[in-house]
Design an enzyme around this catalytic site. Structure first.
Site, PDB file in Angstrom:
ATOM      1  N   TYR A 150     -52.653  48.135  13.340  1.00 42.60           N
ATOM      2  CA  TYR A 150     -51.672  48.176  12.249  1.00 42.60           C
ATOM      3  C   TYR A 150     -50.390  48.877  12.716  1.00 42.60           C
ATOM      4  O   TYR A 150     -49.302  48.305  12.651  1.00 42.60           O
ATOM      5  CB  TYR A 150     -52.277  48.907  11.056  1.00 42.60           C
ATOM      6  CG  TYR A 150     -51.407  48.903   9.824  1.00 42.60           C
ATOM      7  CD1 TYR A 150     -51.236  47.745   9.060  1.00 42.60           C
ATOM      8  CD2 TYR A 150     -50.763  50.061   9.399  1.00 42.60           C
ATOM      9  CE1 TYR A 150     -50.441  47.742   7.910  1.00 42.60           C
ATOM     10  CE2 TYR A 150     -49.974  50.066   8.243  1.00 42.60           C
ATOM     11  CZ  TYR A 150     -49.819  48.904   7.510  1.00 42.60           C
ATOM     12  OH  TYR A 150     -49.034  48.910   6.377  1.00 42.60           O
ATOM     13  N   VAL A 193     -55.758  57.381  -4.527  1.00 42.00           N
ATOM     14  CA  VAL A 193     -55.458  57.099  -5.937  1.00 42.00           C
ATOM     15  C   VAL A 193     -56.516  56.168  -6.527  1.00 42.00           C
ATOM     16  O   VAL A 193     -57.110  56.445  -7.580  1.00 42.00           O
ATOM     17  CB  VAL A 193     -54.043  56.483  -6.096  1.00 42.00           C
ATOM     18  CG1 VAL A 193     -53.809  56.035  -7.530  1.00 42.00           C
ATOM     19  CG2 VAL A 193     -52.972  57.482  -5.681  1.00 42.00           C
ATOM     20  N   ASN A 195     -59.513  55.488  -5.312  1.00 39.37           N
ATOM     21  CA  ASN A 195     -60.823  56.158  -5.270  1.00 39.37           C
ATOM     22  C   ASN A 195     -61.033  57.043  -6.490  1.00 39.37           C
ATOM     23  O   ASN A 195     -62.053  56.943  -7.180  1.00 39.37           O
ATOM     24  CB  ASN A 195     -60.919  57.071  -4.039  1.00 39.37           C
ATOM     25  CG  ASN A 195     -61.472  56.356  -2.824  1.00 39.37           C
ATOM     26  OD1 ASN A 195     -61.643  55.144  -2.833  1.00 39.37           O
ATOM     27  ND2 ASN A 195     -61.724  57.103  -1.774  1.00 39.37           N
ATOM     28  N   PHE A 196     -60.054  57.896  -6.764  1.00 39.42           N
ATOM     29  CA  PHE A 196     -60.194  58.841  -7.878  1.00 39.42           C
ATOM     30  C   PHE A 196     -60.289  58.100  -9.208  1.00 39.42           C
ATOM     31  O   PHE A 196     -61.123  58.425 -10.050  1.00 39.42           O
ATOM     32  CB  PHE A 196     -59.000  59.802  -7.928  1.00 39.42           C
ATOM     33  CG  PHE A 196     -59.073  60.949  -6.933  1.00 39.42           C
ATOM     34  CD1 PHE A 196     -60.217  61.193  -6.200  1.00 39.42           C
ATOM     35  CD2 PHE A 196     -57.979  61.792  -6.752  1.00 39.42           C
ATOM     36  CE1 PHE A 196     -60.283  62.244  -5.285  1.00 39.42           C
ATOM     37  CE2 PHE A 196     -58.028  62.852  -5.849  1.00 39.42           C
ATOM     38  CZ  PHE A 196     -59.180  63.074  -5.118  1.00 39.42           C
ATOM     39  N   GLY A 212     -58.627  70.685  -1.254  1.00 38.33           N
ATOM     40  CA  GLY A 212     -57.735  69.967  -2.176  1.00 38.33           C
ATOM     41  C   GLY A 212     -56.310  70.472  -2.140  1.00 38.33           C
ATOM     42  O   GLY A 212     -55.462  70.005  -2.893  1.00 38.33           O
ATOM     43  N   ARG A 282     -47.594  63.218   5.553  1.00 39.39           N
ATOM     44  CA  ARG A 282     -46.453  62.343   5.837  1.00 39.39           C
ATOM     45  C   ARG A 282     -45.557  62.310   4.611  1.00 39.39           C
ATOM     46  O   ARG A 282     -46.015  62.065   3.509  1.00 39.39           O
ATOM     47  CB  ARG A 282     -46.935  60.945   6.195  1.00 39.39           C
ATOM     48  CG  ARG A 282     -46.313  60.472   7.472  1.00 39.39           C
ATOM     49  CD  ARG A 282     -46.670  59.056   7.783  1.00 39.39           C
ATOM     50  NE  ARG A 282     -47.736  58.988   8.754  1.00 39.39           N
ATOM     51  CZ  ARG A 282     -48.871  58.379   8.527  1.00 39.39           C
ATOM     52  NH1 ARG A 282     -49.103  57.790   7.392  1.00 39.39           N
ATOM     53  NH2 ARG A 282     -49.769  58.322   9.459  1.00 39.39           N
TER      54      ARG A 282
HETATM   55  N1  LIG Z   1     -48.968  49.597  -0.232  1.00 43.95           N
HETATM   56  C1  LIG Z   1     -48.444  50.503   0.550  1.00 43.95           C
HETATM   57  O1  LIG Z   1     -48.541  51.701   0.263  1.00 43.95           O
HETATM   58  C2  LIG Z   1     -47.696  50.103   1.809  1.00 43.95           C
HETATM   59  C3  LIG Z   1     -47.184  51.119   2.626  1.00 43.95           C
HETATM   60  C4  LIG Z   1     -46.504  50.747   3.778  1.00 43.95           C
HETATM   61  C5  LIG Z   1     -46.306  49.423   4.091  1.00 43.95           C
HETATM   62  N2  LIG Z   1     -46.813  48.464   3.283  1.00 43.95           N
HETATM   63  C6  LIG Z   1     -46.610  47.062   3.706  1.00 43.95           C
HETATM   64  O2  LIG Z   1     -46.275  46.259   2.602  1.00 43.95           O
HETATM   65  C7  LIG Z   1     -46.883  44.973   2.748  1.00 43.95           C
HETATM   66  C8  LIG Z   1     -47.701  44.657   1.498  1.00 43.95           C
HETATM   67  O3  LIG Z   1     -48.703  45.648   1.342  1.00 43.95           O
HETATM   68  P1  LIG Z   1     -49.717  45.646   0.110  1.00 43.95           P
HETATM   69  O4  LIG Z   1     -50.030  47.046  -0.213  1.00 43.95           O
HETATM   70  O5  LIG Z   1     -49.205  44.747  -0.927  1.00 43.95           O
HETATM   71  O6  LIG Z   1     -51.002  45.032   0.809  1.00 43.95           O
HETATM   72  P2  LIG Z   1     -51.976  43.855   0.335  1.00 43.95           P
HETATM   73  O7  LIG Z   1     -53.114  43.844   1.285  1.00 43.95           O
HETATM   74  O8  LIG Z   1     -52.261  43.959  -1.118  1.00 43.95           O
HETATM   75  O9  LIG Z   1     -51.057  42.577   0.539  1.00 43.95           O
HETATM   76  C9  LIG Z   1     -50.905  41.926   1.761  1.00 43.95           C
HETATM   77  C10 LIG Z   1     -50.881  40.438   1.487  1.00 43.95           C
HETATM   78  O10 LIG Z   1     -50.676  39.731   2.716  1.00 43.95           O
HETATM   79  C11 LIG Z   1     -51.597  38.634   2.776  1.00 43.95           C
HETATM   80  N3  LIG Z   1     -51.799  38.332   4.189  1.00 43.95           N
HETATM   81  C12 LIG Z   1     -52.389  39.106   5.131  1.00 43.95           C
HETATM   82  N4  LIG Z   1     -52.366  38.490   6.320  1.00 43.95           N
HETATM   83  C13 LIG Z   1     -51.716  37.300   6.131  1.00 43.95           C
HETATM   84  C14 LIG Z   1     -51.380  36.224   6.980  1.00 43.95           C
HETATM   85  N5  LIG Z   1     -51.691  36.231   8.286  1.00 43.95           N
HETATM   86  N6  LIG Z   1     -50.738  35.149   6.450  1.00 43.95           N
HETATM   87  C15 LIG Z   1     -50.424  35.115   5.120  1.00 43.95           C
HETATM   88  N7  LIG Z   1     -50.734  36.109   4.264  1.00 43.95           N
HETATM   89  C16 LIG Z   1     -51.364  37.199   4.776  1.00 43.95           C
HETATM   90  C17 LIG Z   1     -52.828  39.163   2.063  1.00 43.95           C
HETATM   91  O11 LIG Z   1     -53.697  38.137   1.640  1.00 43.95           O
HETATM   92  C18 LIG Z   1     -52.197  39.932   0.915  1.00 43.95           C
HETATM   93  O12 LIG Z   1     -51.933  39.098  -0.178  1.00 43.95           O
HETATM   94  C19 LIG Z   1     -47.716  45.009   4.015  1.00 43.95           C
HETATM   95  O13 LIG Z   1     -46.989  44.406   5.056  1.00 43.95           O
HETATM   96  C20 LIG Z   1     -47.884  46.482   4.274  1.00 43.95           C
HETATM   97  O14 LIG Z   1     -48.014  46.753   5.642  1.00 43.95           O
HETATM   98  C21 LIG Z   1     -47.516  48.758   2.151  1.00 43.95           C
END
Ligand SMILES: NC(=O)c1ccc[n+]([C@@H]2O[C@H](COP(=O)([O-])OP(=O)(O)OC[C@H]3O[C@@H](n4cnc5c(N)ncnc54)[C@H](O)[C@@H]3O)[C@@H](O)[C@H]2O)c1
Length: 343
Positions: A150, A193, A195-196, A212, A282
């Site tokens: 990742y 979040v 989990n809790f 905590g 972070r």
């Molecule tokens: N949620 C957070 O706190 C957070 C923090 C930092 C970065 N991000 C980034 O934001 C983006 C969305 O995160 P999220 O929390 O909505 O995650 P999520 O897992 O809910 O959503 C990711 C989506 O991408 C789709 N996906 C994965 N691989 C794929 C592929 N090869 N082709 C097409 N679709 C694909 C999944 O099916 C899913 O719908 C991600 O790129 C993540 O790295 C999220």
């Protein structure tokens, strides 16, 4: 063919996921045409079912690791599983999504001369040695660990974006997203979040690892989506990377107490020893977002937790009539200690 009126044709990859579904919803509200591209790896139909009747909304089941030929004006590239239990279950596919997938999306943007935004992450800072982290910090990342698929995948995606920008003059936007929560989070994604809230709704005790007193910052999803849209619409000479997150910190204990209160749960807090890999704190430095995007998170933790708790509670109710079959099995499976993973 470019679309020249104010309605844009916008593609959201990962549009059926947590953040992606909120982004699709928001872009539709702004009267754009939205193409949601998702392979449904972690995304769920339930996240976008309410959008399907909108004539400006289209869904394409597609893995971005394979080339895609569509006509659009802008791309938000969010495709990639975001929580550790999900991205670690098929790490090779995770890296492919951030490398092959990103090359495909950049190639598409190049052909169409479309603007493209990448959902990068605070994980590019790895285990940071400075707090809070400004965008100028290069990070401290293990290239061979179980999180590297990742972290390093996202770092490579950033490299590709900036090389397409320098080499092909592509219009790029780079968002470094910090921990975000809200409705449509995966109920079993192993984050603190969810989990809790799940533990409280089950009537189980809330497990706090350590005493905590460790702190975390949480950004509510609506605020984050505002930031992504402001970034996409920022002047052409601003590419980012820009941190998007809520710098306000709370202790894990405070979070647990707030959730117990919100759910009217009789659950108690139980303490367990910290796992060896407990994350170092972070926290975003959002000076750049404030200055360039006039953006900062507005939603209080109470407001955000209330909406999130209501969402999780609604999943419990729907379970009885079988609407959320995927979630259903996860909910029935309950939470295991091993689900506790780094934020
Ligand atoms: N949620 C957070 O706190 C957070 C923090 C930092 C970065 N991000 C980034 O934001 C983006 C969305 O995160 P999220 O929390 O909505 O995650 P999520 O897992 O809910 O959503 C990711 C989506 O991408 C789709 N996906 C994965 N691989 C794929 C592929 N090869 N082709 C097409 N679709 C694909 C999944 O099916 C899913 O719908 C991600 O790129 C993540 O790295 C999220």
């Amino acid at each position: 063919m470019k679309n020249y009126d104010s309605t844009k044709r916008i593609m959201v990859t990962g549009g059926a996921g947590f953040l992606g579904s909120h982004l699709c919803e928001r872009l539709l509200r702004e009267r754009h045409e939205v193409l949601c591209v998702d392979n449904f790896y972690t995304g769920r139909r339930g996240n976008i079912v309410h959008l399907l009747s909108n004539p400006r909304f289209e869904v394409l089941r597609h893995d971005i690791c394979f080339p895609l030929y569509v006509e659009i004006d802008e791309i938000y590239n969010l495709a990639c599983p975001a929580s550790p239990i999900h991205y670690q279950s098929d790490p090779v596919q995770t890296t492919k999504t951030s490398v092959h997938g990103v090359i495909n999306m950049l190639g598409l943007a190049k052909r169409l001369e479309a603007k493209i935004l990448q959902a990068s992450t605070s994980e590019v800072y790895g285990d940071p040695v400075i707090h809070p982290q400004p965008e100028s910090y290069w990070g401290h990342v293990n290239p061979i660990g179980i999180r590297s698929c990742y972290d390093e995948g996202k770092r490579c995606a950033e490299t590709l974006f900036f090389d397409y920008f320098r080499q092909y003059k592509l219009q790029i936007k780079m968002a470094r997203i910090f921990n975000t929560y809200g409705p449509r989070m995966h109920p079993n994604d192993g984050r603190v979040v969810s989990n809790f809230i799940m533990q409280a709704l089950h009537g189980d005790n809330l497990t706090v690892y350590g005493d905590g007193s460790q702190t975390r910052s949480f950004c509510y999803v609506d605020d984050l989506i505002d930031g992504l849209i402001k970034l996409m619409e920022s002047p052409d000479d601003f590419t980012g990377p820009v941190n998007l997150g809520n710098p306000e910190e709370f202790t894990i204990l405070t979070l647990a107490e707030k959730i117990i209160k919100l759910t009217n749960s009789k659950a108690k807090i139980v303490y367990k020893s910290l796992p060896g890999d407990d994350p170092t704190q972070r926290q975003p430095d959002i000076l750049l977002a404030k200055e360039k995007l006039n953006w900062q998170a507005k939603t209080s933790l109470e407001q955000g937790l209330r909406k999130t708790t209501e969402y999780f509670a609604s999943l419990f109710n729907k379970r009885d009539i079988g609407i959320v079959s995927i979630d259903n099995s996860l909910i029935k499976g309950g939470l295991r200690e091993s689900d506790y993973v780094k934020l």
